[in-house]
Design an enzyme around this catalytic site. Sequence first.
Site, PDB file in Angstrom:
ATOM      1  N   HIS A 210       8.847 -10.696 -19.712  1.00  0.00           N
ATOM      2  CA  HIS A 210       7.682 -11.227 -20.424  1.00  0.00           C
ATOM      3  C   HIS A 210       7.559 -10.499 -21.748  1.00  0.00           C
ATOM      4  O   HIS A 210       8.102  -9.407 -21.931  1.00  0.00           O
ATOM      5  CB  HIS A 210       6.398 -11.068 -19.593  1.00  0.00           C
ATOM      6  N   CYS A 211       6.894 -11.113 -22.721  1.00  0.00           N
ATOM      7  CA  CYS A 211       6.565 -10.410 -23.960  1.00  0.00           C
ATOM      8  C   CYS A 211       5.136 -10.803 -24.302  1.00  0.00           C
ATOM      9  O   CYS A 211       4.305 -10.950 -23.408  1.00  0.00           O
ATOM     10  CB  CYS A 211       7.561 -10.736 -25.070  1.00  0.00           C
ATOM     11  N   ARG A 212       4.842 -11.001 -25.582  1.00  0.00           N
ATOM     12  CA  ARG A 212       3.475 -11.366 -25.925  1.00  0.00           C
ATOM     13  C   ARG A 212       3.315 -12.886 -25.996  1.00  0.00           C
ATOM     14  O   ARG A 212       2.254 -13.427 -25.721  1.00  0.00           O
ATOM     15  CB  ARG A 212       3.103 -10.735 -27.279  1.00  0.00           C
ATOM     16  N   GLY A 214       6.364 -15.201 -25.286  1.00  0.00           N
ATOM     17  CA  GLY A 214       7.391 -15.937 -24.556  1.00  0.00           C
ATOM     18  C   GLY A 214       8.718 -15.986 -25.295  1.00  0.00           C
ATOM     19  O   GLY A 214       9.765 -16.213 -24.700  1.00  0.00           O
ATOM     20  N   ALA A 217      10.789 -12.871 -24.589  1.00  0.00           N
ATOM     21  CA  ALA A 217      11.090 -12.927 -23.151  1.00  0.00           C
ATOM     22  C   ALA A 217      12.305 -13.806 -22.919  1.00  0.00           C
ATOM     23  O   ALA A 217      13.179 -13.489 -22.119  1.00  0.00           O
ATOM     24  CB  ALA A 217       9.879 -13.466 -22.387  1.00  0.00           C
TER      25      ALA A 217
END
Lengths: 250, 200
Positions: A210-212, A214, A217
């Site tokens: 996950h990231c902030r 997508g 990610a």
Amino acid sequence: MAARLAEKKGYTNVKVFHAGLPAWKKAGLPVVATSDFVKKRLGYIVVIDTRGVEAAKKGHIQGAVAIPANRVIAEREQFPLDRKAYIVLYSDDTNMAELGKLAKEIGSWGYGNVAILQGGFKGWQKAGGPTQRDMVSTKIFYLPRPHPGEITGDEFMNIVRNKPKGKLILDVRTKAEAASGMLPGAVNIPVDELSARVGELPKDKEIVTHCRTGLRAEMGYNILRNAGYNARFLNDKVTILQQQVFCCYK
Amino acid sequence: MRKAIIKATGLLGLALAALAVMGLSAPPASAKVIAAKKCLKCHGELKEMPNVVAGDFQSRSNKAKSISVMVAPGKNVILKFTPQTTVTNVPSIKKLKKPIPVQVSYVKQGSDLVATAIVAKPKIKVPDKQIIGVKELAALVAKGPKKGGYTLVDSRPPIRYNEGHIPGAVMMPFPKMPEMMGKLPKDKNALVIFYCQGFR
């Protein structure tokens, strides 16, 4: 390119709508979808029967929601949060005049994939699409079709809450972003360091990135996949504020 | 029975070992050609260029200083970019938008692929007098192909046509065009209009 080929074949009056479909949609002009497309995506798109409940009772597209044309705009709140959702409107036949206006209005709410069913319900029947008579729904239900490698928000949040043994959440944001809050139990490797540090990750677990937003990610997912890991990614927004997780509102 | 199981696990072990070897010897940076099939159709020279990735630009992350290039359905290659990375045919890396095809030369640094030069596919030039605008086309479409005296051709792939096309358009994906010429009007002087996903 196609135009050049036509000219080679002797066509003298060839024009090119160079701006293409995106410009057509941007101008609020309607597009039509085929029964073939709706059949394939049935269950993962919103199909609206604009003939209303009474007509739908006599037969409608399987899973369609009956909202009469003059009520569609008023039911705006019912539309899915996901603006990428496919929305297909139909009537007895193509009926561009009426449905075109509706499609334009729905498009102006931010939905980028609104179409009118080519041939309408009659065309659908001709194409042998599945229909039903009873159970006329009047409430929109939307389930997005996950892309390969994508994990749904619900499943992701289940992993966050229950921390199953076979799964590992990999936070691919930068160290600075991770320092201001991480998901419980997650491991942080920034995506730009991932290919060098991929060996630090276990091979026997499914890794969910996950990231902030997508985007990173998905990059992380690709790096993991290319390195032979079992991975999926969350294509959605994640915000972590004071130990609280806010996710999946893209 | 027991033998069979041993044999099976032995085979599995072999298969896993083979996979592991493949994983080690064929990371994205190996000397293999990393190019989408559709690129190779016209750019055979890519096969001789070991340090090039060719495919559709997918995404860019400024935080990770990386871009993602799709070389096969579901297979993306991640490349890093630096201030030294050059870009051709678009003003900057920021102006790269999905789905522009790109050709990226890279150097391998450790386990990373670092882009040295990104070449975006150049725009196709169409003479001004051949271009038809949204308004003009919308007016024709409102009349319909017969009254408007035109044939509108959608050159995109079938899946794109199926999910949404301009009313009255004929599906004729570009690669299939030679076989589908019969869908064009017999009168070679009739108006034929082509469209696709548009310029960038």
